[in-house]
Each structure stands twice: as C-alpha cells, then as structure tokens.
Design a protein around this motif. Sequence first.
Motif, mmCIF file in Angstrom:
data_model
loop_
_atom_site.group_PDB
_atom_site.id
_atom_site.type_symbol
_atom_site.label_atom_id
_atom_site.label_comp_id
_atom_site.label_asym_id
_atom_site.label_seq_id
_atom_site.Cartn_x
_atom_site.Cartn_y
_atom_site.Cartn_z
ATOM 1 N N SER A 336 12.001 181.685 8.865
ATOM 2 C CA SER A 336 13.001 181.605 9.936
ATOM 3 C C SER A 336 14.072 182.672 9.729
ATOM 4 O O SER A 336 14.529 183.304 10.678
ATOM 5 N N ARG A 337 14.400 182.937 8.450
ATOM 6 C CA ARG A 337 15.416 183.952 8.182
ATOM 7 C C ARG A 337 14.890 185.342 8.570
ATOM 8 O O ARG A 337 15.592 186.142 9.188
ATOM 9 N N ALA A 339 12.705 185.995 10.805
ATOM 10 C CA ALA A 339 12.682 186.100 12.265
ATOM 11 C C ALA A 339 14.090 186.335 12.798
ATOM 12 O O ALA A 339 14.302 187.201 13.664
ATOM 13 N N GLN A 340 15.069 185.592 12.254
ATOM 14 C CA GLN A 340 16.441 185.724 12.761
ATOM 15 C C GLN A 340 16.997 187.113 12.480
ATOM 16 O O GLN A 340 17.622 187.738 13.333
ATOM 17 N N LEU A 359 14.479 181.909 19.406
ATOM 18 C CA LEU A 359 13.664 181.565 18.246
ATOM 19 C C LEU A 359 13.326 180.088 18.361
ATOM 20 O O LEU A 359 14.210 179.247 18.465
ATOM 21 N N GLY A 362 10.046 175.450 13.856
ATOM 22 C CA GLY A 362 9.640 175.934 12.551
ATOM 23 C C GLY A 362 10.704 176.017 11.492
ATOM 24 O O GLY A 362 10.557 176.757 10.536
ATOM 25 N N GLU A 363 11.788 175.228 11.574
ATOM 26 C CA GLU A 363 12.771 175.246 10.480
ATOM 27 C C GLU A 363 12.128 174.777 9.182
ATOM 28 O O GLU A 363 12.487 175.182 8.094
ATOM 29 N N ARG A 399 8.205 182.512 17.843
ATOM 30 C CA ARG A 399 7.818 181.168 17.412
ATOM 31 C C ARG A 399 7.279 181.240 15.993
ATOM 32 O O ARG A 399 6.556 182.186 15.657
ATOM 33 N N LEU A 400 7.636 180.254 15.169
ATOM 34 C CA LEU A 400 7.083 180.219 13.812
ATOM 35 C C LEU A 400 5.874 179.293 13.826
ATOM 36 O O LEU A 400 5.961 178.177 14.304
ATOM 37 N N ILE A 409 4.717 184.769 12.431
ATOM 38 C CA ILE A 409 5.869 184.942 13.317
ATOM 39 C C ILE A 409 5.284 185.495 14.610
ATOM 40 O O ILE A 409 4.821 186.637 14.652
ATOM 41 N N ALA A 486 19.884 181.449 7.131
ATOM 42 C CA ALA A 486 20.316 182.262 8.267
ATOM 43 C C ALA A 486 21.333 183.296 7.826
ATOM 44 O O ALA A 486 21.882 183.224 6.748
#
Length: 488
Positions: A336-337, A339-340, A359, A362-363, A399-400, A409, A486
């Motif tokens: 997630s990081r 992707a962010q 986003l 998927g956390e 999307r994860l 990703i 994040a």
Amino acid sequence: MSWRHRPRLPRLRLWVKLALLAAVGVVVMHAAHLALGNRIATRAIAEEEEVLGRTIARLVAEQAADPVLLGDPVTLFELVSSAARDEGGHVAYCFIVRDGRVVATSFAGATPARLVALRPAGDQLPVVVASGNRRVLDLVEPILDGSLGEVRLGLDLGTVQRARRQLAVHLGLLAVGIAAAGLAAALLMGRSIARPIEEVLAVADRFDPSRDEPVPALPPRGGREIAVLRDRFHRMLLRLRAAHEEQVRVRQKSVQTERLAALGSLVAGVAHEVNNPLAGLKNCVRRLERGDLPPAKEREYFSLMGEGLQRIEEVVQQLLEFGRPHPPRLEPIAASRLAQETLALVRPALDQRRVAATLLGGEDVAPVLADRRLAEQAVLNLLLNAGYVTPDGGALRVRLVRRDGMVGIAVEDDGPGIPQEVRDRILDPFFSTKPEGEGTGLGLSVTRTILDAHGGELTFDFPARGGTVATAWFRAGGHAAPGAGARA
Ligand SMILES: Nc1ncnc2c1ncn2[C@@H]1O[C@H](COP(=O)(O)OP(=O)(O)OP(=O)(O)O)[C@@H](O)[C@H]1O
Ligand SMILES: [Mg+2]
C-alpha cells in the motif's frame, strides 16, 4: 508452459549408440554378403555334381548300346552296377529303361515303380527326387538317339548338402569374427567422435552467461573436424558472454533513460505543485514588505511561508530521489505504501488534468520484497500509461491484489484498451503508439525488466466493460518496516 521430451528408450550414451548403429550396419551388410556368397557357392557345387553325373550316365549309355541290341542282360547289369559303385559314393542308383520296361538295374530288388514312372517318355530335364531327408538328382541319358531306351542315373545330393552345411558353418564363423571386429572398431570410432561431443554438451549445460566466471575452456582435441567444432563452440560461448554483458548494460541504460523520460512526464505537474506555494510565498513577501502588518499577522505569514517552502522542498526532494541512480536493494515494503508513494509522484500531473486516482482496498495485503525506487518506477510507468489514455476529468484506480505468494499493484483505466494487433509488441523496447516525441516506448519494457529482476511479473487484463488493467506483480515476503503504512 514447459515441454519435456521423454525418451522411450533407456538413455544410452552417444558413443554407445553410434557403436551399436555401426555394428548393426556391419552385421546386416555382412549377412547379406554371406547369404549371397552361400547361394553362389552352392549353385556352383550343384552344377559340378550334375556335370559329373551326366558324364557317368553318358559313359553308361555309350557302352550299353551293343548289349541292348544284342539283348545281353549280364553285361548290362555289370554296367549299371559298376556305375552305381563309383568311388565318391555320388551315384545312388542307375538303371536302363526300354519301352517303359527296366532291362537292367543297380537296385538289389525291383526298381521302384514310382521312380520309373516319374518321367514321361522324352522328358530329359534333371529332377530332384526327395526321399526322407535324402535328395537325389535324377538324370536321363538316351542310348543312341533314344531309340534303344535311356539310362536313368540318380545323383546323391548329400555331397552338395554336406558342402552347403560346411560352407554355412565356415561363413557363419567368419561373420561372427567380422561382426566382433566391426563392433570393436565401431566402439573405438564412436568413442573418438562422441567423447569430444559429450564434453561440448557438458560445457553447454554448465555454461551460464550471466554467471561471473570464466568461459569454460575446450582444448581442441579429437579429429580435425571435431577440433574445429570445439574451437568454434568456444568462440560462440565468448560471443554469448559478450552479448549478455552488452544486454545488461543496455538494460541498465534503458532503465535510466526511462527514468529521465518519466521525470519529463512529471515536470508539468511538479511545476504546478511548486508554483502554488511559490505564488503564496510571493504574496506573503509582498505583504510583509509593506511593513504595516500587526506582529500576530506577521507571525502567521512567516509560518505560511515556512509551510510553502517545506512543500517545495518535499516536491524537489521526491524528484531528486527518483532521478538519482542507485544500486538495487531488496527489502520488505508495504504494497500500500508503494502504491501511495507512486501515486503521490504522479498526482500533481493528474490533478492538473482533473483526473481522479483512487487507491482501493488491500490494507491487509502482505508486504512485498522489492527495491523501493525501482518498484516505484515499475508502477509509475503503468500509472503514466493509464493517465495518458484517461480523458481530462476522468478517473483511474489502483487496486492491491493477491495471488499465491504474489502481491499485485493493479492499475485500472477506462481508456480504449490495447488493440489486439499491438498486444504482442507493447513490451518491446521503443514500441509506442504515441505521437512522435511524446513517448520513448520504453515504459513497459523497463517495467517488465524491473519485475523480472524481482522475480515478479507484468500482466494485462481487458475487462468486458473496456479499459485496461495492468498489474505489476511482486513476490510477497518479509515484514514491512514499522510505520511504513503511508507517507504524506
Ligand atoms: N493503459 C493503456 N491503454 C492503452 N494502451 C496502452 C496502455 N499501456 C500501454 N499501452 C500501449 O503500449 C504502448 C507501449 O507502452 P510503453 O509504456 O512501453 O511506451 P509509451 O507509453 O508509448 O512511451 P513512454 O512510456 O516512454 O512514454 C503504448 O504506446 C500504448 O500503445
Ligand atoms: Mg508509457
């Protein structure tokens, strides 16, 4: 998909196969040769026997003319008996027939009627008569011109049969000897050809152009042609190693080139991102210059200016980090990081065109094992492609996703999709459908190279509703650094 060849025969070594092949060849050729030789020799012996039989029969016929005319049975008996007593035991019987009646015979009793009736009058061709295992060649010789009857002489073919058997034994022994010698020669030859080839094959199996070790040496041995083959093969390995090194250099270069090109794509957005705080700063400076602000307001402006400068510093820092080459280093990172952070890079450019980028989910997705900046670059190229095909005011989604042992990703857009006819080529370096000067065509090729180096994969899906889903897959692994959820 892997395709494996399964041999039906047990695996024999090459030189054994060669030797067997050669030996079978020698044996087959020799067997044909022997069979032919045996036939010719047997026929020659049989012809010789027949000549002997005819000579005896002719002698009897010449001497029998007078006694037949005179009706002298005693002399005739003497004649046929002595013919049947020849030294070599070749003659089985001898008798004289006149007007269908036997007038003298070497048989102890009566001449077998079957034998007498064997031939119609005038039939003079030799006939083989079989009796048990015994074979007799029946010959006819007319007395005078046949008017005084004919002499019938049976030639025992036992001699021919014995000679034939003997010949077969001798030739057979010879065949075994030749086959053994042929096999030995074939083994030697097979070894001398196959050994050097096997060595070449072993080197080919061991050789890996990507391994940092000297190219295995192949000393030129074996026959002249084999030595040349080994020498050429060795040179080919050297060329392969050189080509591989060149390919690695080019790949590294294309990663860097694409990184700079991507920076170019980000510049407009970045300029906007820097411009906003700059405009604010200018405003503040102007107001402060007037010097008529109350101290509380001044402090507020100074604080605003501080924030604006920090924002500019952050943006510049992001760009510098992204553009700077560095050696790859794998570490566990929260997907997630990743992707962010990549979205943060592209967001200013998207914002300018009012493209929303969300986003999704998927956390709880496992961390991936990746080099942060390379992985960012891989995903960034997908985002840039998706952004490019999304019209102003449109939207794209990140999307994860998970698949056994992998985390993806996925970048989804609502663009026109990738036409069927170019799908095979989009990963080729320098392939681009963008107008001249807008793209290098290296984006996907670089993404693929980076994912390959991570043991990952790049996949494309084309949902029925249209658009493209490009997914960068990484290996899931390890634990992400604490607080890696994040970044601002
Ligand atoms: N999301 C997408 N939708 C439609 N077509 C795409 C998409 N992603 C890639 N393509 C097609 O694949 C081609 C190659 O993409 P790639 O990223 O390698 O190069 P590029 O985008 O053309 O150039 P660059 O990445 O250097 O700007 C594109 O030109 C385009 O035709
Ligand atoms: Mg691209």
